[in-house]
Design an enzyme around this catalytic site. Structure first.
Site, PDB file in Angstrom:
ATOM      1  N   ASP A 133       0.647  -0.999  -0.015  1.00 39.42           N
ATOM      2  CA  ASP A 133      -0.350  -0.001   0.206  1.00 39.42           C
ATOM      3  C   ASP A 133       0.954   1.410  -0.018  1.00 39.42           C
ATOM      4  OD1 ASP A 133      -2.387  -0.969  -0.226  1.00 39.42           O
ATOM      5  OD2 ASP A 133      -3.208  -0.625   1.883  1.00 39.42           O
ATOM      6  N   ALA A 134       1.383   0.829   0.773  1.00 39.55           N
ATOM      7  CA  ALA A 134       2.599   2.263   1.156  1.00 39.55           C
ATOM      8  C   ALA A 134       3.177   2.335  -0.463  1.00 39.55           C
ATOM      9  CB  ALA A 134       3.937   2.058   1.979  1.00 39.55           C
ATOM     10  N   ASP A 183       0.695   4.128  -2.778  1.00 33.63           N
ATOM     11  CA  ASP A 183       0.756   5.577  -2.267  1.00 33.63           C
ATOM     12  C   ASP A 183       2.253   6.487  -2.494  1.00 33.63           C
ATOM     13  OD1 ASP A 183      -1.796   4.452  -1.312  1.00 33.63           O
ATOM     14  OD2 ASP A 183      -1.038   4.386   0.667  1.00 33.63           O
ATOM     15  N   SER A 202     -34.419  -6.476 -21.124  1.00 32.80           N
ATOM     16  CA  SER A 202     -33.381  -7.244 -19.588  1.00 32.80           C
ATOM     17  C   SER A 202     -33.862  -9.525 -20.531  1.00 32.80           C
ATOM     18  CB  SER A 202     -34.683  -7.237 -18.638  1.00 32.80           C
ATOM     19  OG  SER A 202     -35.889  -6.938 -19.510  1.00 32.80           O
ATOM     20  N   LEU A 203     -34.017  -9.976 -19.346  1.00 34.01           N
ATOM     21  CA  LEU A 203     -34.305 -11.336 -19.885  1.00 34.01           C
ATOM     22  C   LEU A 203     -36.108 -11.808 -18.933  1.00 34.01           C
ATOM     23  CD1 LEU A 203     -31.003 -11.891 -17.884  1.00 34.01           C
ATOM     24  CD2 LEU A 203     -31.399 -11.658 -20.173  1.00 34.01           C
ATOM     25  N   GLU A 220     -23.423 -18.131 -17.009  1.00 34.58           N
ATOM     26  CA  GLU A 220     -22.734 -17.784 -16.361  1.00 34.58           C
ATOM     27  C   GLU A 220     -24.085 -17.083 -15.015  1.00 34.58           C
ATOM     28  OE1 GLU A 220     -22.700 -12.935 -18.353  1.00 34.58           O
ATOM     29  OE2 GLU A 220     -22.488 -13.942 -20.244  1.00 34.58           O
ATOM     30  N   LYS A 232     -26.017 -14.587 -12.700  1.00 33.42           N
ATOM     31  CA  LYS A 232     -27.156 -13.221 -13.079  1.00 33.42           C
ATOM     32  C   LYS A 232     -26.218 -13.219 -11.429  1.00 33.42           C
ATOM     33  CE  LYS A 232     -31.157 -12.016 -14.053  1.00 33.42           C
ATOM     34  NZ  LYS A 232     -31.325 -11.460 -12.348  1.00 33.42           N
ATOM     35  N   ARG A 274     -29.230   2.047 -17.150  1.00 34.85           N
ATOM     36  CA  ARG A 274     -30.182   1.415 -18.265  1.00 34.85           C
ATOM     37  C   ARG A 274     -31.443   2.304 -18.473  1.00 34.85           C
ATOM     38  NH1 ARG A 274     -34.675  -2.276 -17.550  1.00 34.85           N
ATOM     39  NH2 ARG A 274     -34.722  -3.624 -19.251  1.00 34.85           N
ATOM     40  N   GLU A 330     -22.429  -5.461 -14.689  1.00 34.61           N
ATOM     41  CA  GLU A 330     -23.455  -5.120 -13.601  1.00 34.61           C
ATOM     42  C   GLU A 330     -22.371  -4.710 -12.556  1.00 34.61           C
ATOM     43  OE1 GLU A 330     -26.872  -6.213 -14.245  1.00 34.61           O
ATOM     44  OE2 GLU A 330     -27.335  -6.404 -12.117  1.00 34.61           O
ATOM     45  N   TYR A 335     -20.551  -7.994 -19.446  1.00 36.85           N
ATOM     46  CA  TYR A 335     -21.310  -9.287 -19.398  1.00 36.85           C
ATOM     47  C   TYR A 335     -21.150  -8.759 -21.374  1.00 36.85           C
ATOM     48  CZ  TYR A 335     -25.228  -6.919 -17.998  1.00 36.85           C
ATOM     49  OH  TYR A 335     -26.765  -6.458 -17.984  1.00 36.85           O
ATOM     50  N   LYS A 354     -26.772 -18.160 -22.363  1.00 37.82           N
ATOM     51  CA  LYS A 354     -26.441 -17.345 -23.564  1.00 37.82           C
ATOM     52  C   LYS A 354     -26.749 -18.239 -24.938  1.00 37.82           C
ATOM     53  CE  LYS A 354     -25.582 -12.928 -21.016  1.00 37.82           C
ATOM     54  NZ  LYS A 354     -24.626 -12.242 -20.579  1.00 37.82           N
ATOM     55  N   LYS A 371     -34.648 -18.607 -12.474  1.00 38.48           N
ATOM     56  CA  LYS A 371     -33.982 -18.334 -10.565  1.00 38.48           C
ATOM     57  C   LYS A 371     -34.478 -18.991 -10.197  1.00 38.48           C
ATOM     58  CE  LYS A 371     -34.610 -13.434 -12.218  1.00 38.48           C
ATOM     59  NZ  LYS A 371     -35.415 -12.338 -11.373  1.00 38.48           N
ATOM     60  N   CYS A 390     -54.487  12.188   9.930  1.00 42.43           N
ATOM     61  CA  CYS A 390     -53.767  11.246  11.080  1.00 42.43           C
ATOM     62  C   CYS A 390     -54.634  10.111  11.949  1.00 42.43           C
ATOM     63  CB  CYS A 390     -53.013  11.563  12.120  1.00 42.43           C
ATOM     64  SG  CYS A 390     -52.528  10.799  13.188  1.00 42.43           S
ATOM     65  N   CYS A 432     -54.688  11.539  15.580  1.00 39.40           N
ATOM     66  CA  CYS A 432     -54.658  12.352  16.410  1.00 39.40           C
ATOM     67  C   CYS A 432     -55.802  13.384  15.345  1.00 39.40           C
ATOM     68  CB  CYS A 432     -53.551  13.042  17.094  1.00 39.40           C
ATOM     69  SG  CYS A 432     -52.735  14.075  16.064  1.00 39.40           S
ATOM     70  N   CYS A 483     -47.223  13.047   9.879  1.00 39.58           N
ATOM     71  CA  CYS A 483     -48.410  13.346  10.931  1.00 39.58           C
ATOM     72  C   CYS A 483     -47.721  14.876  11.373  1.00 39.58           C
ATOM     73  CB  CYS A 483     -48.824  12.097  12.168  1.00 39.58           C
ATOM     74  SG  CYS A 483     -49.851  13.277  13.502  1.00 39.58           S
ATOM     75  N   CYS A 516     -49.499  13.997  18.659  1.00 44.19           N
ATOM     76  CA  CYS A 516     -49.998  12.887  18.458  1.00 44.19           C
ATOM     77  C   CYS A 516     -49.609  12.068  19.275  1.00 44.19           C
ATOM     78  CB  CYS A 516     -49.439  12.653  17.242  1.00 44.19           C
ATOM     79  SG  CYS A 516     -50.049  11.007  16.097  1.00 44.19           S
TER      80      CYS A 516
HETATM   81  S1  IVH Z   1     -27.245 -10.103 -20.257  1.00 41.41           S
HETATM   82  C1  IVH Z   1     -29.256  -8.454 -23.592  1.00 41.41           C
HETATM   83  N1  IVH Z   1     -25.794 -11.282 -17.972  1.00 41.41           N
HETATM   84  O1  IVH Z   1     -30.262  -8.607 -15.302  1.00 41.41           O
HETATM   85  C2  IVH Z   1     -28.926  -9.411 -22.607  1.00 41.41           C
HETATM   86  N2  IVH Z   1     -27.201 -10.080 -17.617  1.00 41.41           N
HETATM   87  O2  IVH Z   1     -33.062  -8.987 -16.962  1.00 41.41           O
HETATM   88  C3  IVH Z   1     -29.006  -8.575 -21.070  1.00 41.41           C
HETATM   89  N3  IVH Z   1     -27.507  -9.430 -14.952  1.00 41.41           N
HETATM   90  O3  IVH Z   1     -30.726  -5.788 -16.430  1.00 41.41           O
HETATM   91  C4  IVH Z   1     -28.571  -9.371 -20.160  1.00 41.41           C
HETATM   92  N4  IVH Z   1     -25.844 -10.504 -14.628  1.00 41.41           N
HETATM   93  O4  IVH Z   1     -28.780  -6.284 -15.476  1.00 41.41           O
HETATM   94  C5  IVH Z   1     -26.638 -10.282 -18.464  1.00 41.41           C
HETATM   95  N5  IVH Z   1     -24.758 -12.434 -16.409  1.00 41.41           N
HETATM   96  C6  IVH Z   1     -25.392 -11.316 -16.969  1.00 41.41           C
HETATM   97  C7  IVH Z   1     -26.065 -10.447 -15.964  1.00 41.41           C
HETATM   98  C8  IVH Z   1     -27.160  -9.993 -16.106  1.00 41.41           C
HETATM   99  C9  IVH Z   1     -27.090  -9.996 -14.059  1.00 41.41           C
HETATM  100  C10 IVH Z   1     -28.277  -8.324 -15.173  1.00 41.41           C
HETATM  101  C11 IVH Z   1     -29.137  -7.209 -16.354  1.00 41.41           C
HETATM  102  C12 IVH Z   1     -30.494  -7.167 -16.301  1.00 41.41           C
HETATM  103  C13 IVH Z   1     -31.135  -8.589 -15.951  1.00 41.41           C
HETATM  104  C14 IVH Z   1     -31.808  -8.809 -16.956  1.00 41.41           C
END
Ligand code: IVH
Length: 717
Positions: A42-43, A46, A91-92, A122, A124, A167, A209, A261, A325, A349, A441, A444, A459, A464
């Protein structure tokens, strides 16, 4: 050129040295933060950083946004600016069980026209998504000022981080560039040579992320609690809040990691396969999550999922599932996307501890500060083996966000010890009716007001009855005055009976009054009785002896939590001294900032509170901290310490207690008044500050030596 080579450095020399320092520092940041493989102390780090800062201070025209010196957070962002994403941030879709995963694979194979597909598995990560652009002319208001031909020259040999976006709604995101620059796991620039070697264009974009590690989240919440600031519900909220701070210096003070990602150029993938993109990102210096795998067909997906089922707990950050993916980018293109999510990826999930039930009503509760919070009364339902009949709704905005009305069928979720929450509305109820925040409220009838910019309605009536009851329960609670026997129904009884209007009234209750109070039970009303009354009176009597800090906490001064109260008592030694202190004096106390100081001043500046204090004094409550015990040796008397990092043999609280016992003082930030900084494992900015100010630094052994013998182990220079 040594750091102290005087003022005879030419601009050219400075430029060369600065470039080399930046390269060195960048390399060591990568080794330390991304690869977990530090090569210098660290030193030493720094010293390099300090040399860079000094040179940059002398030649401000050579400061660039990608200098490691800029990690501390520069000027605050000005308001909220938004920009378009290079392509939609999707989103997924989710798969909650085997059948849904099998379905995903089948559909993908059909659309892709393939017998079997190769996937990438991967984690999530449970954080917030961020898009970061490198290279190009997306300068966000930074000066590349005149006379900077060389700077442009330098920029031409590297792609700098130019824009970071949240996003947002997927199409536009908030500009958070200064905040992003503080993330140590995100490179500030990538040398052109590295880009060329990895076949990445000079203008590219990385999406990923931002997560807060679980330990950092726990530490942050401990600090928030200590300062009586709102705590974060989970690491994801903490990451989101920290990243969107207008003041990037606050972001810098929080530990956030960026895991990429996706790698794009002009909104499109750069490589023919997703796997190659991840490998390239790692080669560019990004912290690509190591828990990834190439998988073949549905069997590969199921095997990866089974492997991760039990391993989740072993991670140092939270995940909310896995992501699969399709690896080949041409197949990804063929599969395309729906309006919300790509058809080539899926989130897998675990079925959470959730259950469906009906919101039978929404009631409001009035807290000690007058906050009026709604909560859902549920048709009782079993969630993971526990019967749930209430769920928190936080505030009006949350109800709006959920689109919730009374009578709706909802999904409720329970995780750990947390109060169950409503995840979403499953079906609108037939006779549903909207919830209206009462304008008065319920306790009171005083107006309920929601100030602009505040999520919470309050309130307005300081006396009160509901607030009073909550305040008294707080005053009597175990961590405050610890009044034995003064529980919820008794507080209801003495307040409703008009016997108690403030804390001081408690001490005027007689055994006879108390004994006669009755409690409604299912069977028949029961008197408190002489025996219980005597117990309460004796509880009140012993509460007069609790240490000053607990009394200060019990008073319920806004923003003064248990710890702050103890620190105030310790510092000022008497209630009168706290009451008389100026804001400046209050701010001398560790963890007391302007907001807390102001709140303390307001409390003691209010006449009603001053009268209350006088009455409490007449009842003989302890207003002074004990005189110092002179029989104990106090080897650290007068010495000011700052603790940082993790100690091996004791917690920080233990270290603090031991230092205080020995007569020393512990404060929160390093200044010229600090005598010693005790640095444990992974000490960060405080240690650096100590070095900058030449404050003596002790390791744990050094502290132990001082505590046992009181000798100074290091000469203070
Ligand atoms: S891929 C088009 N990979 O999950 C592909 N997303 O609803 C888009 N997330 O908002 C995402 N880990 O922020 C991907 N290994 C991963 C992820 C990831 C987390 C989040 C991402 C997105 C949400 C998907």
């Amino acid at each position: 050129m040594p750091a102290d080579s005087g003022s005879d450095v030419t601009l050219d020399q400075a430029r060369t040295r600065i470039a080399s320092l930046r390269r060195e520092l960048g390399r060591h940041e990568h080794l330390y933060y991304v690869l977990d493989d530090p090569r210098i102390s660290d030193a030493e780090f720094d010293a390099l950083l300090r040399e860079l800062q000094e040179l940059e201070a002398r030649f401000p025209e050579l400061v660039t946004s990608d200098s490691p010196s800029q990690r501390v957070g520069g000027a605050p962002r000005e308001g909220v600016e938004t920009r378009s994403h290079s392509s939609r941030m999707l989103s997924l879709d989710n798969a909650f069980d085997d059948a849904e995963l099998v379905d995903f694979d089948r559909r993908a194979r059909e659309l892709a026209g393939a017998e079997v597909l190769d996937y990438v598995g991967e984690l999530k990560l449970d954080g917030v998504s961020m898009a970061v652009r490198f290279g190009g002319d997306d300068m966000t208001g930074e000066a590349v000022g005149a006379g900077s031909a060389t700077l442009l020259g330098e920029a031409a040999t590297a792609s700098r981080l130019t824009l970071a976006l949240t996003r947002g709604d997927g199409t536009r995101g908030e500009v958070i560039t200064p905040n992003a620059r503080t993330l140590r796991t995100l490179p500030l620039s990538i040398p052109a040579s590295v880009l060329v070697a990895n076949e990445v264009p000079t203008e590219f974009e990385v999406r990923g992320e931002v997560v807060m590690p679980t330990q950092a989240f726990a530490d942050l919440n401990a600090r928030q609690r200590a300062e009586d600031r709102p705590m974060f519900a989970n690491p994801r909220n903490a990451a989101a809040g920290s990243l969107r701070m207008l003041d990037a210096a606050v972001t810098a003070s929080r530990r956030l990691d960026f895991y990429p990602y996706l790698l794009l150029a002009a909104g499109q993938p750069v490589f023919a396969s997703h796997w190659e993109a991840l490998e390239a990102l790692a080669a560019l210096g990004f912290k690509v999550n190591p828990h990834r795998a190439r998988l073949r067909g549905i069997d590969g997906l199921l095997a990866f999922r089974d492997e991760w089922m039990g391993r989740r707990e072993s991670l140092s950050y939270e995940i909310d599932g896995l992501v699969f993916k399709v690896d080949a980018v041409d197949l990804q293109r063929r599969l395309g996307a729906t309006s919300k999510s790509p058809r080539w990826a899926i989130a897998c999930k675990p079925a959470a501890q959730q259950a469906e039930t009906v919101v039978e009503d929404i009631e409001v509760q009035v807290g000690r500060t007058g906050a009026v919070t709604p909560r859902a009364l549920l048709r009782p339902v079993q969630v993971g083996g526990v019967t749930v009949s209430h769920a928190t709704l936080h505030n009006e905005d949350e109800i709006t966000r959920l689109g919730l009305q009374i009578g709706d069928a909802v999904l409720v979720e329970r995780s750990g010890d947390v109060i169950p929450k409503v995840v979403r509305v499953v079906r609108a109820g037939a006779g549903r009716r909207p919830f209206l925040m009462p304008s008065r409220c319920p306790a009171c009838s005083a107006p309920v007001v929601r100030e602009e910019g505040e999520a919470v309605a309050r309130c307005v009536n300081a006396s009160c009855i509901a607030r009073l009851k909550e305040s008294i329960l707080h005053f009597a609670s175990r961590t405050a005055m610890d009044i034995d026997g003064l529980g919820e129904w008794l507080v209801d009884a003495v307040v409703d009976g008009g016997l108690v209007k403030d804390f001081a009234d408690l001490y005027e209750l007689t055994p006879e009054q108390l004994a006669g109070l009755t409690k409604e039970t299912k069977v028949s009303p029961t008197r408190l009785g002489e025996k219980n009354a005597a117990r309460v009176v004796s509880g009140l009597e012993s509460s007069k002896e609790v240490p000053l800090g607990r009394l200060v906490f019990g008073l319920g001064i806004r923003h003064v939590g248990e710890r702050t109260a103890a620190l105030l008592a310790d510092h000022f030694r008497s209630l009168d001294a706290i009451a008389a202190a100026t804001t400046e004096e209050l701010e001398q106390v560790e963890e007391v900032g302007p907001r807390i100081a102001e709140s303390i001043r307001t409390f003691f500046g209010t006449e009603m509170n001053r009268d209350l204090i006088e009455r409490l004094r007449r009842h003989g409550l302890r207003f002074r901290e004990d005189a110092e015990d002179t029989s104990q040796p106090r080897p650290l008397a007068g010495k000011v310490f700052v603790l940082t990092g993790t100690l091996a043999g004791m917690t920080r609280d233990e270290a603090r207690a031991r230092i205080q016992e020995a007569g020393g003082k512990v404060t929160g930030s390093v200044s010229r008044n600090t005598d010693y900084v005790v640095a444990g494992e992974s000490s960060g900015s405080k240690l650096r500050k100590a070095r900058q100010l030449d404050v003596a630094v002790l390791d744990e052994q050094g502290l132990n030596d001082m505590l046992s013998v009181g000798l100074s182990p290091v000469a203070k220079d």
